[in-house]
Design a protein around this motif. Structure first.
Motif, PDB file in Angstrom:
ATOM      1  N   SER B 100       0.819  -1.215   0.000  1.00 39.44           N
ATOM      2  CA  SER B 100       0.000   0.000   0.000  1.00 39.44           C
ATOM      3  C   SER B 100       0.854   1.268   0.000  1.00 39.44           C
ATOM      4  O   SER B 100       0.369   2.352  -0.297  1.00 39.44           O
ATOM      5  N   LEU B 102       3.638   1.644  -1.871  1.00 37.34           N
ATOM      6  CA  LEU B 102       4.390   1.780  -3.127  1.00 37.34           C
ATOM      7  C   LEU B 102       3.696   2.729  -4.104  1.00 37.34           C
ATOM      8  O   LEU B 102       2.467   2.846  -4.103  1.00 37.34           O
ATOM      9  N   ALA B 103       4.500   3.380  -4.944  1.00 33.32           N
ATOM     10  CA  ALA B 103       3.958   4.284  -5.977  1.00 33.32           C
ATOM     11  C   ALA B 103       3.704   3.473  -7.249  1.00 33.32           C
ATOM     12  O   ALA B 103       4.408   3.606  -8.245  1.00 33.32           O
ATOM     13  N   ARG B 105       1.432   3.579  -9.525  1.00 32.93           N
ATOM     14  CA  ARG B 105       1.045   4.268 -10.768  1.00 32.93           C
ATOM     15  C   ARG B 105       2.269   4.704 -11.549  1.00 32.93           C
ATOM     16  O   ARG B 105       2.302   4.614 -12.771  1.00 32.93           O
ATOM     17  N   ARG B 126      -3.623 -10.586  -7.265  1.00 30.25           N
ATOM     18  CA  ARG B 126      -4.708  -9.586  -7.289  1.00 30.25           C
ATOM     19  C   ARG B 126      -4.250  -8.311  -8.004  1.00 30.25           C
ATOM     20  O   ARG B 126      -4.994  -7.728  -8.790  1.00 30.25           O
ATOM     21  N   GLU B 130      -5.335  -6.037 -11.812  1.00 28.79           N
ATOM     22  CA  GLU B 130      -5.527  -4.597 -12.014  1.00 28.79           C
ATOM     23  C   GLU B 130      -4.505  -4.018 -12.980  1.00 28.79           C
ATOM     24  O   GLU B 130      -4.384  -2.799 -13.114  1.00 28.79           O
ATOM     25  N   GLY B 131      -3.726  -4.874 -13.634  1.00 28.95           N
ATOM     26  CA  GLY B 131      -2.827  -4.398 -14.678  1.00 28.95           C
ATOM     27  C   GLY B 131      -1.398  -4.137 -14.243  1.00 28.95           C
ATOM     28  O   GLY B 131      -0.592  -3.655 -15.045  1.00 28.95           O
ATOM     29  N   ILE B 132      -1.060  -4.418 -12.984  1.00 23.78           N
ATOM     30  CA  ILE B 132       0.342  -4.278 -12.554  1.00 23.78           C
ATOM     31  C   ILE B 132       1.140  -5.452 -13.145  1.00 23.78           C
ATOM     32  O   ILE B 132       0.688  -6.594 -13.133  1.00 23.78           O
TER      33      ILE B 132
END
Lengths: 210, 210
Positions: B100, B102-103, B105, B126, B130-132
């Protein structure tokens, strides 16, 4: 059933179940997690430890059986027939679990009030830092709160998060039936934080249409 | 200091401290959280409850003092002079707290191995939804593991997450000094999961240059 007289008597009829917290000798006026714990809570914790000592890795069947009793008690208390309960150590953990299940990339908008406790408030502050839109609707005036929340719900909204009793004022939130309907129509999740209501002011899931 | 003879004797010299788990009467070969708990753990839990019953909302000073002792013990065990320890209920909670912060984006890439325990594995699964970008480097062959991890670290990477002992093989990860340096040069956080090493195989923060 206890009578009011038994409760008004000093020491009252419940005091014998709270001997460790010595409620017969002192007044404890704080609420929820800060209130006196009953003596059976200590016995339950000791029983849990003894189950681990005796059964080691076979303890889980017993642990889940007790957890099931806790869940069933919540369901009875809330007049709830669904029976879906997730147990957690604290409200931060439960809020994080809820938020982690939302599709925030597709719906980067969360609606809440300006009177939420620190668990919801802090987690949403962090999401705002990552660019999620956090709409904080003033909790007062209460009479118009549900209508003002409903206006904010749209197809970009992932969830609404709201307390049923506001921790900063002690005010009770109006029934959320219409907000629930509006959320369902828009595919929006509704989280109601009952922390300051549960076991203090009755809350009926069925009556509220939740 | 205990002698090997005292430990080889049956019942051995430690058995008297593990009476509740009856280690003198049965063999318990499981490790870490599944192993026998010492009798003082029960006494500590009872003391914690009694502190709450006696001091109620003034219990926290006592709770934090004991937490400080736990942290100091970890620091001694790990030969660590920094003293920054976050205590948690379980590894899921600690991993979520780390992630939580970490940056993601700005740095939507996480590097890990294909041998991580379910706490790290599940949380990264998970984030992948979400695309990470999750890069899972094979843990074996061990001899080339650090070099293969280093190759993956770049300016889009938020963190590397790796076990120091792999739960699926029991193999010990090579020293991570070079990986730490590579991470520092690239502004990348390094999480080392010591769950299967702590208090079993010595781990020295200073010697590893961490």
């Amino acid at each position: 059933m206890l009578t009011a007289d038994q409760l008004y008597h000093s020491p009252n009829v419940l005091a014998e179940y709270y001997r460790q917290f010595r409620v017969a000798e002192r007044l404890l006026l704080t609420g929820h997690s800060h209130q006196a714990w009953p003596d059976v809570a200590l016995h339950g914790m000791e029983k849990c430890w003894q189950d681990a000592a005796t059964h080691i890795d076979d303890k889980w069947e017993r642990a889940f059986a007790v957890a099931g009793q806790v869940k069933a008690s919540f369901a009875t208390l809330l007049h709830d027939h669904s029976g879906y309960y997730a147990l957690g150590q604290n409200s931060h953990e439960l809020v994080v679990r809820f938020l982690s299940a939302l599709a925030l990339r597709q719906r980067p908008r969360l609606i809440t009030t300006d009177s939420e406790f620190h668990s919801i408030r802090r987690q949403l502050d962090r999401l705002a830092e990552e660019g999620i839109e956090i709409v904080r609707v003033p909790s007062q005036p209460l009479a118009t709160l549900v209508a003002r929340l409903n206006e904010q719900v749209n197809s970009k909204t992932a969830a609404v998060l709201i307390s049923s009793v506001f921790y900063d004022s002690g005010l009770i939130c109006p029934p959320l039936t219409e907000l629930m309907q509006r959320c369902e129509q828009n595919g929006v999740e509704l989280l109601i934080d009952l922390y300051h209501q549960l076991n203090v002011v009755p809350f009926d899931v069925e009556v509220q249409g939740l």
